[in-house]
Structure formats: structure tokens, C-alpha cells
Design an enzyme around this catalytic site. Structure first.
Site, PDB file in Angstrom:
ATOM      1  N   TYR A   1       0.178  10.934 -10.469  1.00  0.00           N
ATOM      2  CA  TYR A   1      -0.150   9.886  -9.495  1.00  0.00           C
ATOM      3  C   TYR A   1      -0.686   8.645 -10.222  1.00  0.00           C
ATOM      4  CZ  TYR A   1      -3.235   7.249  -6.444  1.00  0.00           C
ATOM      5  OH  TYR A   1      -3.888   6.219  -5.806  1.00  0.00           O
TER       6      TYR A   1
ATOM      7  N   PHE B   1       0.818  -1.224   0.000  1.00  0.00           N
ATOM      8  CA  PHE B   1       0.000   0.000   0.000  1.00  0.00           C
ATOM      9  C   PHE B   1       0.847   1.267   0.000  1.00  0.00           C
ATOM     10  CE2 PHE B   1      -2.877  -2.915   2.374  1.00  0.00           C
ATOM     11  CZ  PHE B   1      -4.012  -2.796   1.595  1.00  0.00           C
TER      12      PHE B   1
ATOM     13  N   LYS C   1       0.822   4.531 -10.808  1.00  0.00           N
ATOM     14  CA  LYS C   1       0.083   3.258 -10.681  1.00  0.00           C
ATOM     15  C   LYS C   1       0.196   2.460 -11.982  1.00  0.00           C
ATOM     16  CE  LYS C   1      -1.495   3.808  -6.481  1.00  0.00           C
ATOM     17  NZ  LYS C   1      -0.937   2.999  -5.389  1.00  0.00           N
TER      18      LYS C   1
ATOM     19  N   SER D   1      -5.412   1.484  -8.850  1.00  0.00           N
ATOM     20  CA  SER D   1      -6.517   2.435  -8.736  1.00  0.00           C
ATOM     21  C   SER D   1      -7.285   2.512 -10.046  1.00  0.00           C
ATOM     22  CB  SER D   1      -5.923   3.812  -8.425  1.00  0.00           C
ATOM     23  OG  SER D   1      -6.865   4.823  -8.660  1.00  0.00           O
ATOM     24  N   ALA D   2      -8.559   2.849  -9.927  1.00  0.00           N
ATOM     25  CA  ALA D   2      -9.381   3.074 -11.122  1.00  0.00           C
ATOM     26  C   ALA D   2      -8.857   4.243 -11.943  1.00  0.00           C
ATOM     27  CB  ALA D   2     -10.820   3.337 -10.712  1.00  0.00           C
TER      28      ALA D   2
ATOM     29  N   ASN E   1      -8.863  16.699  -0.110  1.00  0.00           N
ATOM     30  CA  ASN E   1      -9.099  16.822  -1.552  1.00  0.00           C
ATOM     31  C   ASN E   1     -10.316  16.020  -1.979  1.00  0.00           C
ATOM     32  OD1 ASN E   1      -6.651  18.283  -2.174  1.00  0.00           O
ATOM     33  ND2 ASN E   1      -5.587  16.376  -1.647  1.00  0.00           N
ATOM     34  N   ASN E   2     -10.579  14.946  -1.265  1.00  0.00           N
ATOM     35  CA  ASN E   2     -11.649  14.023  -1.665  1.00  0.00           C
ATOM     36  C   ASN E   2     -12.965  14.413  -0.995  1.00  0.00           C
ATOM     37  OD1 ASN E   2      -9.020  11.822  -1.496  1.00  0.00           O
ATOM     38  ND2 ASN E   2     -10.116  12.136  -3.400  1.00  0.00           N
TER      39      ASN E   2
END
Ligand code: UFG
Length: 332
Positions: free
Chosen positions: A148, A80, A152, A124-125, A197-198
Site C-alpha cells: 500500500y 482520494f 503511494k 501518506s506518512a 485495522n486502525n
């Protein structure tokens, strides 16, 4: 089995450690607390009443990793650890490429030296491009929109190359949709440093009275109520997906890719309204400009994970909004 969890004090990492311990695995955590704190480890102990081993250190540091592998007889690794702020990655791409890719290379090299070949990667999607159709399947075109997301994607490629090079590697790439919510105890959850941010941590700051109102980024999207739609998944369901992936790697060779989502989209306005309803709180909001780079709508096709991993998200959006609030209320 003894599982090494890098970033085990983080948001998804800590919930996964709880599920691993509850399902009888031994756990070794590595974390450098760059985006977490030591308190989380105490909370994991309180929830599970089980022991685990912790090493503070940087996953980029191979000498440190070798010392951990020398002491612990690791069977599998869940990785992670990594930086995850999209905006910061745009402002400081080198920091993201250096840390996220370097740490993964160090970890894979040390695993190889120690003959440990089962690896679960936190993808991640955001590796997908803007979809032409929905829901999103694992074979959709890949085209991230920020550094980012590229870290991934590049790591996914490194892992694909590694798996082609030698069939001793067993690898699962888990593409998360939007994890929200918290452990039902309210002891662990998501509490980012600074302004979130989310959307969900932001809604929680408003629901607990720390901020005045949520800024809804656009209400003219091509969605039912005009606000952005995402596939929100309860972090405990997501954590359980990792236990299934670890089991899967014990009997399946090579590299596999799985979407971890619910398959259901919810809008920003729905999140606000459901948070208000299930917690009996007010969440004032204002409609603002669109955030650059955001897309109208996406959600997963999770059928591959349902079928192959025997995993399915069980908690619904009300559970997510309730558990997120219990954690926020206890920890604000
Ligand atoms: N939004 C707001 N106000 C806010 C924050 C977000 O209206 O203050 C809206 C966005 O416009 C979007 C929705 O809420 O429509 C979700 O935004 P988030 O920032 O919570 O999540 P994203 O879907 O943009 O991205 C998140 C993570 C990524 C990850 C991706 C995976 O930030 O790291 O989910 O699907 F890759």
C-alpha cells in the site's frame, strides 16, 4: 472553481467535499462505493444544504472519466480514490498496484486530454522509512514497509516525473499522518466494513459496546508509557488542508510536498484514556503482542504547510476523541 473529487464518498473525501462546498467551490464527485455508500452523499447535502454533482464509476475507466470531463468544466482535481488497507495490500499486492496506480494514470491522461493541470494527491506518512530523528520533515528518506505504501510512493514518483516533463502541471502531494475524528454534526465519519485495522475505529466499537476490549499492540515500545505514538489529526483539519492546497496551486507552479499533521504525538493509552474521559464511557483494554511492522513513535513537522499553505491543525486530541464518539454513537 469547479473541483473534481475522486473517492468523494470516502472518509477523508466526504469531509473534504463538505469543506469545499462550505468555502464556495462547485464540486463533482466520482465514487464507485467500493468502500463507502450512497448514504454519505445525502449526509453531505444535509450538512451543507448545497448542491453537488455525483457520478458513480471506476476511476480506472478512461471512457467513463472522459464522459465526466466532457460534461463538467473541471478546474482542479483532488484524487482520494484508492484501496487503503495495509494488511490486504500485503496479502494481495497485485490488486493494490493495479487499482491504485492504474486509476491515477487514467485520471492524469484524461486530465491532460482536457487541459486540466491542477492536481492534489492523497499521499501518506507511510511513504517515509523508520525515522532516525523526530519530527519528520518532507525531505526525510522514503522507504515504505508494505505494498500500500509503495503504491503511494510510486504515484508520488510518477507525479514528480510528470512535473519535470512539463511545467504546465501544478501538483500538491499531501502526506497525511493519522486522521481520526468526524464532522461535528456526527453525520459523517469513519465506519470501516468488518473488523477495523486502525486503532480509533476499534476504540469506538469498544466504547459503543460492540466489542469487549481494545487489543493494545505492545506496551514495551521506547515511548513514555510503552505504547505506540502517532500524530493523530482531526479529519476536518485535514480536509481544510486540501482547500488551502487547491488555493496554493492557483498561484504556485510545479510540484510541492506537504506533511499534514499536528506535530504532536499521542500514545495508544492516551487515546483510550482521553476517549473515556471526554465521553464518560468505559474502554476496557488488554495488552497484546506487538503488531509486526509497527514502529515506536512518529509525528510530523508540519511547519512547511503552516508557512506555505497558511494552514494549521486547530483541533486537539480531546476534540478528535469526542467527535469520533458522537459519530460512532449515532451510527452503530
Ligand atoms: N494499535 C493497537 N491496536 C489496534 C490497532 C492499532 O494497539 O487494534 C496501535 C498500533 O500498534 C499503533 C497505533 O495503534 O501503535 C496506530 O495504529 P493504526 O493502525 O491506527 O495506524 P498506523 O500508524 O499503523 O497506520 C495508519 C494507516 C496507514 C497510514 C499511516 C500514516 O493505517 O495507512 O497511518 O501515518 F499510512
Amino acid at each position: 472553481m469547479k473541483i473534481l473529487v475522486t473517492g468523494g464518498a470516502g472518509y477523508i473525501g466526504s469531509h473534504t467535499v463538505v469543506e469545499l462546498l462550505e468555502s464556495g467551490h462547485e464540486v463533482v464527485i466520482i465514487d464507485d462505493f467500493s468502500n463507502s455508500s450512497g448514504e454519505v452523499l445525502d449526509k453531505i447535502s444535509m450538512i451543507t444544504d448545497k448542491e453537488f454533482v455525483f457520478y458513480e464509476g471506476d476511476v480506472c475507466d478512461k471512457n467513463f472519466l472522459e464522459s465526466v470531463f466532457a460534461k463538467e468544466n473541471i478546474d482542479s482535481v483532488i484524487h482520494f480514490a484508492g484501496y487503503k488497507a495495509v494488511g490486504e495490500s500485503v496479502a494481495n499486492p497485485l490488486k493494490y498496484y493495479r487499482n491504485n496506480i492504474d486509476s491515477t494514470l487514467s485520471l492524469l491522461e484524461v486530465m491532460d486530454n482536457n487541459k486540466v493541470y491542477n492536481f492534489v494527491f492523497s499521499s501518506s506518512a507511510c511513504v517515509y522509512g523508520v525515522p532516525d530523528t523526530l519530527p519528520m520533515k518532507e525531505d526525510f528518506p522514503l522507504s515504505p514497509t508494505n505494498p500500500y505504501g509503495y503504491t503511494k510512493l510510486f504515484i508520488e514518483q510518477i507525479l514528480k516525473d510528470l512535473s519535470h516533463s512539463n511545467d504546465k502541471w501544478n501538483i500538491a502531494l499531501l502526506r497525511y499522518f493519522n486522521p481520526i475524528g468526524a464532522h461535528e454534526s456526527g453525520l459523517i465519519g469513519e465506519n470501516p466494513n468488518g473488523v477495523p485495522n486502525n486503532i480509533m475505529p476499534y476504540i469506538m466499537r469498544v466504547a459503543t459496546g460492540q466489542y469487549d476490549k481494545v487489543h493494545v499492540f505492545g506496551n514495551d515500545y521506547d515511548t513514555e508509557d510503552g505504547t505506540g505514538v502517532r500524530d493523530y489529526i482531526h479529519v476536518v483539519d485535514l480536509a481544510k488542508g486540501h482547500i488551502k492546497a487547491i488555493d496554493y496551486l492557483n498561484s504556485n507552479d510545479g510540484l510541492s510536498i506537504f506533511n499534514l499533521g499536528t506535530g504532536i504525538g499521542h500514545s495508544v493509552m492516551e487515546l483510550i484514556k482521553i476517549t473515556e474521559k471526554v465521553n464518560d464511557v468505559a474502554v476496557p483494554y488488554v495488552i497484546d503482542e506487538r503488531r509486526p511492522g509497527d514502529i515506536d513513535e512518529y509525528y510530523a513537522d508540519p511547519s512547511l504547510a503552516n508557512e506555505k499553505l497558511g494552514w494549521k491543525a486547530e483541533k486537539d486530541i480531546e476534540d478528535m476523541c469526542r467527535d469520533a464518539y458522537i459519530f460512532a454513537f449515532k451510527n452503530n
